[in-house]
Write a protein that holds these residues in place. Structure first.
Motif, PDB file in Angstrom:
ATOM      1  N   LEU A 173     -51.070  56.280 -10.674  1.00 30.89           N
ATOM      2  CA  LEU A 173     -50.633  57.201 -11.708  1.00 30.89           C
ATOM      3  C   LEU A 173     -50.333  56.273 -12.997  1.00 30.89           C
ATOM      4  N   MET A 174     -49.783  55.458 -13.083  1.00 21.32           N
ATOM      5  CA  MET A 174     -49.440  54.424 -14.186  1.00 21.32           C
ATOM      6  C   MET A 174     -50.718  54.289 -15.270  1.00 21.32           C
ATOM      7  N   TRP A 175     -52.063  53.881 -14.373  1.00 15.98           N
ATOM      8  CA  TRP A 175     -53.089  53.484 -15.224  1.00 15.98           C
ATOM      9  C   TRP A 175     -53.833  54.968 -15.467  1.00 15.98           C
TER      10      TRP A 175
ATOM     11  N   GLU B  27     -56.413  42.128  -7.969  1.00 19.34           N
ATOM     12  CA  GLU B  27     -55.786  41.390  -9.276  1.00 19.34           C
ATOM     13  C   GLU B  27     -54.962  42.508  -9.844  1.00 19.34           C
ATOM     14  N   ALA B  28     -55.756  43.542 -10.222  1.00 20.34           N
ATOM     15  CA  ALA B  28     -55.070  44.892 -10.811  1.00 20.34           C
ATOM     16  C   ALA B  28     -53.970  45.245 -10.188  1.00 20.34           C
ATOM     17  N   VAL B  29     -54.207  45.297  -8.611  1.00 15.79           N
ATOM     18  CA  VAL B  29     -52.949  45.808  -7.950  1.00 15.79           C
ATOM     19  C   VAL B  29     -51.683  45.062  -8.035  1.00 15.79           C
ATOM     20  N   ARG B  30     -51.988  43.787  -8.059  1.00 16.39           N
ATOM     21  CA  ARG B  30     -50.867  42.957  -8.250  1.00 16.39           C
ATOM     22  C   ARG B  30     -50.195  42.827  -9.547  1.00 16.39           C
ATOM     23  N   LYS B  31     -50.904  43.137 -10.342  1.00 12.92           N
ATOM     24  CA  LYS B  31     -50.126  43.245 -11.800  1.00 12.92           C
ATOM     25  C   LYS B  31     -49.531  44.737 -12.143  1.00 12.92           C
TER      26      LYS B  31
ATOM     27  N   MET C  85     -41.869  45.585  -9.084  1.00 12.38           N
ATOM     28  CA  MET C  85     -42.090  45.208  -7.625  1.00 12.38           C
ATOM     29  C   MET C  85     -42.610  43.701  -7.829  1.00 12.38           C
ATOM     30  N   THR C  86     -41.561  42.885  -7.230  1.00 16.06           N
ATOM     31  CA  THR C  86     -41.881  41.405  -7.106  1.00 16.06           C
ATOM     32  C   THR C  86     -41.908  41.003  -5.728  1.00 16.06           C
TER      33      THR C  86
ATOM     34  N   THR D 271     -42.207  43.414  -3.359  1.00 16.02           N
ATOM     35  CA  THR D 271     -43.199  44.168  -2.839  1.00 16.02           C
ATOM     36  C   THR D 271     -44.595  43.959  -3.124  1.00 16.02           C
ATOM     37  N   GLN D 272     -45.632  43.607  -2.096  1.00 14.61           N
ATOM     38  CA  GLN D 272     -46.649  42.938  -2.350  1.00 14.61           C
ATOM     39  C   GLN D 272     -47.931  43.686  -1.539  1.00 14.61           C
ATOM     40  N   PHE D 273     -49.074  43.940  -2.233  1.00 17.35           N
ATOM     41  CA  PHE D 273     -50.096  44.510  -1.635  1.00 17.35           C
ATOM     42  C   PHE D 273     -51.518  43.434  -1.645  1.00 17.35           C
ATOM     43  N   ASN D 274     -51.375  42.437  -0.582  1.00 18.95           N
ATOM     44  CA  ASN D 274     -52.213  41.369  -0.676  1.00 18.95           C
ATOM     45  C   ASN D 274     -53.598  41.545  -0.005  1.00 18.95           C
ATOM     46  N   ARG D 275     -53.678  42.175   0.932  1.00 19.35           N
ATOM     47  CA  ARG D 275     -54.990  42.509   1.599  1.00 19.35           C
ATOM     48  C   ARG D 275     -55.142  43.882   2.042  1.00 19.35           C
ATOM     49  N   GLU D 276     -56.365  44.188   2.234  1.00 21.61           N
ATOM     50  CA  GLU D 276     -56.919  45.532   3.123  1.00 21.61           C
ATOM     51  C   GLU D 276     -56.163  45.623   4.348  1.00 21.61           C
ATOM     52  N   TYR D 277     -56.003  46.823   4.859  1.00 17.07           N
ATOM     53  CA  TYR D 277     -55.776  46.867   6.364  1.00 17.07           C
ATOM     54  C   TYR D 277     -57.021  46.561   7.149  1.00 17.07           C
ATOM     55  N   TRP D 278     -56.549  45.977   8.454  1.00 20.07           N
ATOM     56  CA  TRP D 278     -57.775  45.575   9.469  1.00 20.07           C
ATOM     57  C   TRP D 278     -58.187  44.455   8.888  1.00 20.07           C
TER      58      TRP D 278
END
Length: 260
Positions: free
Chosen positions: A54-56, A119-123, A130-131, A133-140
């Protein structure tokens, strides 16, 4: 015994990592237990991913109308409907976002994660505050999981994101309202909603795995409040019962139904 004292006394008894964060949106009362710690996230990071999209979108960097293909070999088990559709599937970003939140579709989530890139998700998460809270990899993604690369969430950070949604300051008023309405359509309601009347007004997101039981959201009692539950450990069904009882107790303490 006050509700706060009773809740904190019980949560300390759980084996494993158990936490809670509470914020009364009328009085400003805040309390918690192990609420600043990172927890293995299960599906909770789907919420801040939605906020980042939503931000993007608000900046004109993406559109809900973009089309994303999910190949047959990219489908994964777990929550959701996309895995049950035949062959390659092409959906819009809007459709993927709705599936990701309302039924916690992990195929849809992975497609969005690939579409925007790690990288875009991290930024994006950092921009949202969110410091931990991290989304570092896909599920499974078992290969990365075996290397110790995982997704995490911090209850306090999720609470602050939910407060921005409630205050209509999450990106902007329109984005906040859109996301709150989507969270109100969440169809996995056996935890926070388990001991509340059907259709009780809530805007929340769950996270479930064999050893994880999370639920974070806004409960619209007469005095609306935020509560974020987090648990990683054995006996997750016992913690799920704690979520149900605690959500009911806090709702009653805050005046019950909004119109009751």
């Amino acid at each position: 015994m006050s509700a706060k004292k009773e809740i904190l006394e019980e949560i300390r008894s759980f084996r494993g990592q158990a936490g809670i964060y509470y914020y009364n949106l009328i009085t400003g009362e805040i309390w918690g237990y192990r609420e600043k710690e990172p927890y293995l996230a299960a599906s909770i990071v789907k919420l801040p991913l939605m906020a980042a999209i939503l931000m993007w979108k608000a900046r004109g960097e993406t559109s809900f109308d973009e089309r994303v293909m999910i190949r047959e070999d990219q489908k994964i088990p777990g929550c959701g409907a996309v895995q049950h559709l035949d062959g390659d599937v092409t959906l819009t970003v809007r459709e993927l976002c709705k599936l990701m939140i309302t039924i916690s579709d992990s195929c849809a989530t992975n497609a969005l994660f690939r579409h925007y890139g790690a990288e875009a998700v991290r930024k994006g998460f950092l921009e949202l505050g969110m410091t931990g809270t991290q989304f570092n990899r896909e599920y499974w993604d078992i290969e990365k999981e075996n290397k110790g690369i995982n997704n995490y969430f911090v209850p306090e950070e999720m609470g602050m994101l939910l407060k921005k949604i409630y205050d209509r300051t999450m990106v902007d008023e329109a984005s906040s309202l859109w996301l709150e309405n989507l969270l109100r359509q969440q169809q996995i309601n056996h935890k926070m909603g388990g001991f509340l009347p059907m259709e009780f007004p809530m805007a929340h997101k769950t996270g479930d795995e064999a050893d994880k039981a999370h639920d974070v959201g806004i409960i619209f009692a007469k005095q609306p409040f935020i509560v974020c539950f987090a648990f990683v450990g054995p006996d997750m069904w016992i913690y799920e019962d704690f979520i149900r009882r605690t959500a009911r107790l806090l709702t009653e303490e805050n005046g019950g139904l909004e119109n009751g």
